[in-house]
Motif scaffolding. Sequence first.
Motif, PDB file in Angstrom:
ATOM      1  N   TYR A   1     -10.393   9.814   1.667  1.00  0.00           N
ATOM      2  CA  TYR A   1      -9.080   9.308   1.243  1.00  0.00           C
ATOM      3  C   TYR A   1      -8.954   7.818   1.536  1.00  0.00           C
ATOM      4  CZ  TYR A   1      -4.152   8.166   1.417  1.00  0.00           C
ATOM      5  OH  TYR A   1      -2.954   7.537   1.235  1.00  0.00           O
TER       6      TYR A   1
ATOM      7  N   VAL B   1       1.391   6.808  -6.683  1.00  0.00           N
ATOM      8  CA  VAL B   1       0.183   7.589  -6.971  1.00  0.00           C
ATOM      9  C   VAL B   1       0.452   9.076  -6.836  1.00  0.00           C
ATOM     10  CG1 VAL B   1      -2.123   8.158  -6.120  1.00  0.00           C
ATOM     11  CG2 VAL B   1      -1.431   5.758  -6.358  1.00  0.00           C
TER      12      VAL B   1
ATOM     13  N   TYR C   1       0.830  -1.209   0.000  1.00  0.00           N
ATOM     14  CA  TYR C   1       0.000   0.000   0.000  1.00  0.00           C
ATOM     15  C   TYR C   1       0.864   1.258   0.000  1.00  0.00           C
ATOM     16  CZ  TYR C   1      -3.210   3.588   1.715  1.00  0.00           C
ATOM     17  OH  TYR C   1      -3.939   4.756   1.872  1.00  0.00           O
TER      18      TYR C   1
ATOM     19  N   SER D   1      -8.738   1.340  -4.196  1.00  0.00           N
ATOM     20  CA  SER D   1      -7.827   1.314  -5.348  1.00  0.00           C
ATOM     21  C   SER D   1      -6.729   0.277  -5.152  1.00  0.00           C
ATOM     22  CB  SER D   1      -7.210   2.697  -5.560  1.00  0.00           C
ATOM     23  OG  SER D   1      -8.194   3.661  -5.854  1.00  0.00           O
ATOM     24  N   TYR D   2      -6.249   0.168  -3.916  1.00  0.00           N
ATOM     25  CA  TYR D   2      -5.202  -0.823  -3.615  1.00  0.00           C
ATOM     26  C   TYR D   2      -5.699  -2.233  -3.909  1.00  0.00           C
ATOM     27  CZ  TYR D   2      -2.560  -4.127  -0.805  1.00  0.00           C
ATOM     28  OH  TYR D   2      -1.848  -5.234  -0.387  1.00  0.00           O
TER      29      TYR D   2
ATOM     30  N   ILE E   1      -8.906   9.771  -5.936  1.00  0.00           N
ATOM     31  CA  ILE E   1      -8.691  10.219  -4.560  1.00  0.00           C
ATOM     32  C   ILE E   1      -8.995  11.705  -4.416  1.00  0.00           C
ATOM     33  CG2 ILE E   1      -6.943  10.577  -2.763  1.00  0.00           C
ATOM     34  CD1 ILE E   1      -5.597   8.012  -3.667  1.00  0.00           C
TER      35      ILE E   1
ATOM     36  N   ILE F   1      -5.518   6.262 -10.186  1.00  0.00           N
ATOM     37  CA  ILE F   1      -5.913   6.389  -8.786  1.00  0.00           C
ATOM     38  C   ILE F   1      -5.942   7.833  -8.294  1.00  0.00           C
ATOM     39  CG2 ILE F   1      -5.350   5.695  -6.424  1.00  0.00           C
ATOM     40  CD1 ILE F   1      -4.121   3.145  -7.588  1.00  0.00           C
TER      41      ILE F   1
ATOM     42  N   THR G   1     -11.121   5.702  -1.048  1.00  0.00           N
ATOM     43  CA  THR G   1     -10.598   5.643  -2.415  1.00  0.00           C
ATOM     44  C   THR G   1      -9.236   4.946  -2.486  1.00  0.00           C
ATOM     45  OG1 THR G   1      -9.807   7.916  -2.050  1.00  0.00           O
ATOM     46  CG2 THR G   1     -11.837   7.634  -3.304  1.00  0.00           C
ATOM     47  N   SER G   2      -8.354   5.223  -1.534  1.00  0.00           N
ATOM     48  CA  SER G   2      -7.014   4.630  -1.591  1.00  0.00           C
ATOM     49  C   SER G   2      -7.045   3.137  -1.290  1.00  0.00           C
ATOM     50  CB  SER G   2      -6.071   5.351  -0.628  1.00  0.00           C
ATOM     51  OG  SER G   2      -6.489   5.198   0.719  1.00  0.00           O
TER      52      SER G   2
ATOM     53  N   MET H   1       1.033   4.065  -2.953  1.00  0.00           N
ATOM     54  CA  MET H   1       0.752   5.487  -2.736  1.00  0.00           C
ATOM     55  C   MET H   1       1.936   6.362  -3.148  1.00  0.00           C
ATOM     56  SD  MET H   1      -2.367   5.780  -1.776  1.00  0.00           S
ATOM     57  CE  MET H   1      -2.736   4.341  -2.825  1.00  0.00           C
TER      58      MET H   1
ATOM     59  N   SER I   1     -12.140  -0.823   4.404  1.00  0.00           N
ATOM     60  CA  SER I   1     -12.358   0.624   4.489  1.00  0.00           C
ATOM     61  C   SER I   1     -13.244   0.957   5.683  1.00  0.00           C
ATOM     62  CB  SER I   1     -13.003   1.144   3.205  1.00  0.00           C
ATOM     63  OG  SER I   1     -12.160   0.975   2.092  1.00  0.00           O
TER      64      SER I   1
END
Length: 247
Positions: free
Chosen positions: A199, A18, A11, A206-207, A137, A133, A202-203, A15, A230
């Motif tokens: 955040y 990203v 992760y 997306s991961y 976000i 991504i 979405t993060s 990021m 999440s």
Amino acid sequence: MRRFFIHIGEYVLLMGRVFRWPDRQRMFWRQFSHELEKQGTQSVPIDLIISIFIGAIMTMQIKLDMANPLLPRYTVGVVTRDTMLLEFSSTILCLILAGKVGSNIASEIGTMRITEQIDAMEIMGVNSANYLILPKILAFMAMMPILVIFSIGSALIGGYMMAALTDILTVDEYVYGITYAFITYHVPYAIVKSMIYAYVITSVSSYYGYFTHGGALEVGKASTNAVVNSSVIILFLDIFLTKLMLS
């Protein structure tokens, strides 16, 4: 435990890819505007409908549960307002949107992964993580304050309708309650919390979508894992942020 740290490492590395300056500004803003409409504007109807009914139901239940004659009737408006500001319109709303937005993001990116569209981007030298991504976000974080304001307003309207259409309390008592001892800090508090949760949704989604492998079954599993994880992270952060921002 080993698998947990692997997820954390993947992760963090994702990021890192990203949050880089986009190579093509025109493409980024096109994707950003598309995600504003997809993640934000399309979430407004469910936001309004749920908030109106929750505001109305909460007003009714609070009045029915308050059997103590020593409590003033306008307390119903006070409790409804503070509940919506402090918890529902920031935390509970984001838990609901995690099911809509999070599952959509995970399944979309997961499908692109198993159909090798992401691999094709990498071969062409495109930073697929940044391209796919980052707009999601930033767009959802940008739209979240609007969704929160709409939620607060529509919930209070729902309570107003309950007071106007029934005899559980008068409109004047309700309006006085929602304006009594109002703390303006609660509004930015709710907005800041919701942007952090946006955040997370979405993060994390997306991961799970980005690292999907296999077929359609794995896409479904990624979508489920995105929503569940999440939601757990949001609930954990809710305790931490409440202690940090309201102490």
